[in-house]
Design an enzyme around this catalytic site. Sequence first.
Site, PDB file in Angstrom:
ATOM      1  N   TYR A  35       0.593  -0.730  -0.081  1.00 17.42           N
ATOM      2  CA  TYR A  35      -0.598  -0.326   0.413  1.00 17.42           C
ATOM      3  C   TYR A  35       0.834   1.377  -0.237  1.00 17.42           C
ATOM      4  O   TYR A  35       0.504   2.338  -0.819  1.00 17.42           O
ATOM      5  CB  TYR A  35      -1.167  -0.162   1.201  1.00 17.42           C
ATOM      6  CG  TYR A  35      -2.247  -0.633   0.841  1.00 17.42           C
ATOM      7  CD1 TYR A  35      -3.098  -0.219   0.517  1.00 17.42           C
ATOM      8  CD2 TYR A  35      -2.017  -2.234   0.890  1.00 17.42           C
ATOM      9  CE1 TYR A  35      -4.538  -0.941  -0.479  1.00 17.42           C
ATOM     10  CE2 TYR A  35      -3.576  -2.834   0.180  1.00 17.42           C
ATOM     11  CZ  TYR A  35      -4.305  -2.738   0.075  1.00 17.42           C
ATOM     12  OH  TYR A  35      -5.086  -3.269   0.048  1.00 17.42           O
ATOM     13  N   GLU A  40      -8.992  -7.012   4.130  1.00 17.61           N
ATOM     14  CA  GLU A  40      -8.326  -7.963   3.870  1.00 17.61           C
ATOM     15  C   GLU A  40      -6.919  -9.290   4.995  1.00 17.61           C
ATOM     16  O   GLU A  40      -6.973  -9.708   4.776  1.00 17.61           O
ATOM     17  CB  GLU A  40      -7.041  -7.258   3.147  1.00 17.61           C
ATOM     18  CG  GLU A  40      -7.765  -6.948   1.866  1.00 17.61           C
ATOM     19  CD  GLU A  40      -6.664  -5.924   1.216  1.00 17.61           C
ATOM     20  OE1 GLU A  40      -5.292  -5.971   0.830  1.00 17.61           O
ATOM     21  OE2 GLU A  40      -7.075  -4.835   0.161  1.00 17.61           O
ATOM     22  N   TYR A  57     -14.612 -17.511  -6.894  1.00 19.73           N
ATOM     23  CA  TYR A  57     -13.815 -17.750  -7.338  1.00 19.73           C
ATOM     24  C   TYR A  57     -12.095 -17.719  -6.992  1.00 19.73           C
ATOM     25  O   TYR A  57     -12.338 -18.347  -5.821  1.00 19.73           O
ATOM     26  CB  TYR A  57     -13.208 -16.629  -8.204  1.00 19.73           C
ATOM     27  CG  TYR A  57     -13.008 -15.819  -8.108  1.00 19.73           C
ATOM     28  CD1 TYR A  57     -12.621 -15.553  -7.491  1.00 19.73           C
ATOM     29  CD2 TYR A  57     -13.626 -14.685  -7.540  1.00 19.73           C
ATOM     30  CE1 TYR A  57     -11.272 -13.819  -7.082  1.00 19.73           C
ATOM     31  CE2 TYR A  57     -13.908 -13.299  -6.705  1.00 19.73           C
ATOM     32  CZ  TYR A  57     -12.452 -13.037  -6.859  1.00 19.73           C
ATOM     33  OH  TYR A  57     -12.723 -11.949  -5.803  1.00 19.73           O
ATOM     34  N   ARG A 109      -4.409 -15.356 -13.339  1.00 16.83           N
ATOM     35  CA  ARG A 109      -5.438 -14.826 -13.573  1.00 16.83           C
ATOM     36  C   ARG A 109      -7.102 -15.767 -12.641  1.00 16.83           C
ATOM     37  O   ARG A 109      -6.809 -17.048 -11.506  1.00 16.83           O
ATOM     38  CB  ARG A 109      -6.298 -15.675 -15.186  1.00 16.83           C
ATOM     39  CG  ARG A 109      -4.937 -15.464 -15.973  1.00 16.83           C
ATOM     40  CD  ARG A 109      -5.503 -13.728 -16.303  1.00 16.83           C
ATOM     41  NE  ARG A 109      -4.122 -13.590 -17.575  1.00 16.83           N
ATOM     42  CZ  ARG A 109      -4.456 -13.464 -16.948  1.00 16.83           C
ATOM     43  NH1 ARG A 109      -2.919 -12.392 -15.666  1.00 16.83           N
ATOM     44  NH2 ARG A 109      -3.402 -12.596 -18.368  1.00 16.83           N
ATOM     45  N   GLN A 110      -8.411 -14.920 -12.352  1.00 16.35           N
ATOM     46  CA  GLN A 110      -9.147 -15.570 -11.182  1.00 16.35           C
ATOM     47  C   GLN A 110     -10.135 -16.454 -12.272  1.00 16.35           C
ATOM     48  O   GLN A 110     -10.641 -15.742 -12.618  1.00 16.35           O
ATOM     49  CB  GLN A 110      -9.629 -14.329 -10.276  1.00 16.35           C
ATOM     50  CG  GLN A 110      -8.306 -13.677  -9.593  1.00 16.35           C
ATOM     51  CD  GLN A 110      -8.673 -12.330  -9.122  1.00 16.35           C
ATOM     52  OE1 GLN A 110      -9.048 -11.760  -9.783  1.00 16.35           O
ATOM     53  NE2 GLN A 110      -8.578 -12.570  -8.213  1.00 16.35           N
ATOM     54  N   TYR A 111     -10.790 -17.338 -11.451  1.00 13.25           N
ATOM     55  CA  TYR A 111     -11.765 -18.314 -12.375  1.00 13.25           C
ATOM     56  C   TYR A 111     -12.538 -18.307 -11.594  1.00 13.25           C
ATOM     57  O   TYR A 111     -12.316 -18.997 -10.236  1.00 13.25           O
ATOM     58  CB  TYR A 111     -10.578 -19.426 -13.140  1.00 13.25           C
ATOM     59  CG  TYR A 111      -9.829 -18.954 -14.150  1.00 13.25           C
ATOM     60  CD1 TYR A 111     -10.927 -19.034 -15.682  1.00 13.25           C
ATOM     61  CD2 TYR A 111      -8.234 -18.979 -13.908  1.00 13.25           C
ATOM     62  CE1 TYR A 111      -9.621 -18.536 -16.930  1.00 13.25           C
ATOM     63  CE2 TYR A 111      -7.721 -19.168 -15.176  1.00 13.25           C
ATOM     64  CZ  TYR A 111      -8.267 -18.498 -16.535  1.00 13.25           C
ATOM     65  OH  TYR A 111      -7.641 -18.124 -17.721  1.00 13.25           O
ATOM     66  N   THR A 119     -20.260 -19.670 -15.936  1.00 12.07           N
ATOM     67  CA  THR A 119     -19.635 -21.078 -14.232  1.00 12.07           C
ATOM     68  C   THR A 119     -19.723 -20.504 -13.369  1.00 12.07           C
ATOM     69  O   THR A 119     -20.477 -21.371 -12.432  1.00 12.07           O
ATOM     70  CB  THR A 119     -18.459 -20.870 -14.345  1.00 12.07           C
ATOM     71  OG1 THR A 119     -17.886 -18.881 -14.310  1.00 12.07           O
ATOM     72  CG2 THR A 119     -17.419 -20.954 -15.908  1.00 12.07           C
ATOM     73  N   PRO A 120     -20.481 -19.132 -12.637  1.00 15.93           N
ATOM     74  CA  PRO A 120     -20.435 -19.796 -11.110  1.00 15.93           C
ATOM     75  C   PRO A 120     -22.114 -19.906 -10.788  1.00 15.93           C
ATOM     76  O   PRO A 120     -22.555 -20.029 -10.140  1.00 15.93           O
ATOM     77  CB  PRO A 120     -20.507 -17.303 -11.134  1.00 15.93           C
ATOM     78  CG  PRO A 120     -20.565 -16.769 -12.422  1.00 15.93           C
ATOM     79  CD  PRO A 120     -19.801 -18.073 -13.198  1.00 15.93           C
ATOM     80  N   GLY A 127     -12.536  -9.796 -14.901  1.00  9.99           N
ATOM     81  CA  GLY A 127     -11.179  -8.769 -14.501  1.00  9.99           C
ATOM     82  C   GLY A 127     -12.148  -7.804 -13.258  1.00  9.99           C
ATOM     83  O   GLY A 127     -13.277  -7.348 -12.417  1.00  9.99           O
ATOM     84  N   PRO A 128     -11.397  -6.418 -13.800  1.00 13.34           N
ATOM     85  CA  PRO A 128     -12.078  -5.289 -13.542  1.00 13.34           C
ATOM     86  C   PRO A 128     -13.122  -4.790 -13.366  1.00 13.34           C
ATOM     87  O   PRO A 128     -14.026  -4.717 -14.459  1.00 13.34           O
ATOM     88  CB  PRO A 128     -10.997  -3.955 -13.556  1.00 13.34           C
ATOM     89  CG  PRO A 128     -10.033  -5.104 -14.349  1.00 13.34           C
ATOM     90  CD  PRO A 128     -10.731  -6.291 -15.103  1.00 13.34           C
TER      91      PRO A 128
END
EC number: 1.14.12.17
Length: 402
Positions: A95, A137, A190, A206-208, A279-280, A397-398
């Site tokens: 940060y 977090e 994910y 990558r996030q799936y 998918t979700p 994604g974002p």
Amino acid sequence: MLNEKTIHVIKSTVPVLEVHGVAITKRFYERLFTQHPELLNVFNHANQKQGRQQTALANAVYAAAQHIDNLANILPVVKQIAHKHRSLGILPEHYPIVGENLLAAIKDVLGDAATEEILDAWAEAYGVIADAFIGVEAELYEQSREQVGGWADFRAFVVEKKVRESDVITSFYLVPQDRQALAVYEPGQYISVKVDIPGERNTHIRQYSLSDAPGKAYYRISVKQEDACEEKPAGKVSVYLTEKVKEGDVLHVSAPAGDFTLKQEERPVVLISGGVGLTPMVSMLTTLAEKSARQVTFIHAAQNGNRHALREDVERVTQDNPRVSAYWSYSQPTEQDREAGSFHHEGYIDLKWLQEIVPEKAASYYFCGPVPFMQSIKKALTDWGIPADDMHYEFFGPAGNL
């Protein structure tokens, strides 16, 4: 807490951020990666090239400035981003690096207009916002680490099975290499997959979405191979996974994350997906069918039967289950699709068709897919009079703006 003077100065920059926000965040990432190239191992390079990451950060900074006098208003966004940060391995020590480069980017873009008073106010505000992220977090890391079968960083998984689901989507069944317990997750969440691709300088993450119901002995992700087109380059990770990764290979995976999950209520549910956005939704559908008495309508849009993944999974869930119904919309059906009568609607999902097939308007609506698809669905639901609180959606994604 911020004092009134700081809040006033931050609020005064809102019009400037509306005009120059993307230019500032673009400059921020240029500085960040020049001075800290190791962070290229974390960020999605494709999103950088397409400008999606810059726009998402600009929107976040703009929202923070708008609500600086009541940051509780943006807490849901903080939590959403914090989930992504936890899954990527973002830590408190990152940060100060971000803050230093963000302030420098503001100065670079605005020049003399970025007075010492403005920069000092933003430095103070950034400290408060960063502390909020770090706190959220920290809780997510602890939850991930302390749960049964949980872990905090990346864990080695073996590809136990690889299944071609359609012309463009492949499923990977992942089991822990250590054969120890597997953390449960909520449908809609994910995982991050970290890979080192031969010939690539940086690691890619990558996030799936997890595409099966929780409680299995494996995690399943269903990956769309993103080939190159006019709008964007080929997806390095999706191509690598689809073409190179084999059964028995090892992938490094973060614990499940994400806040696009089913609300705890008894109302009917409508799940609407486009392309790999199913998918979700399949995870949600399977969970609802197995563990809930709620009425569920599953609606999926695909180009045609050749690109329709996980259809058998959905049909297996809906078979002999009067509470669950499924409908397919094909925008470009093949002759084989027509002959088999394998779809319910030709063209794009529209309000008229939704009104015909959704059995009860008063429901919770979840949707996911390409951004233009989600924009269309959101408009249709809004035109139908569905309250915003009953609409839930996820960006791959974002975060963007529908």
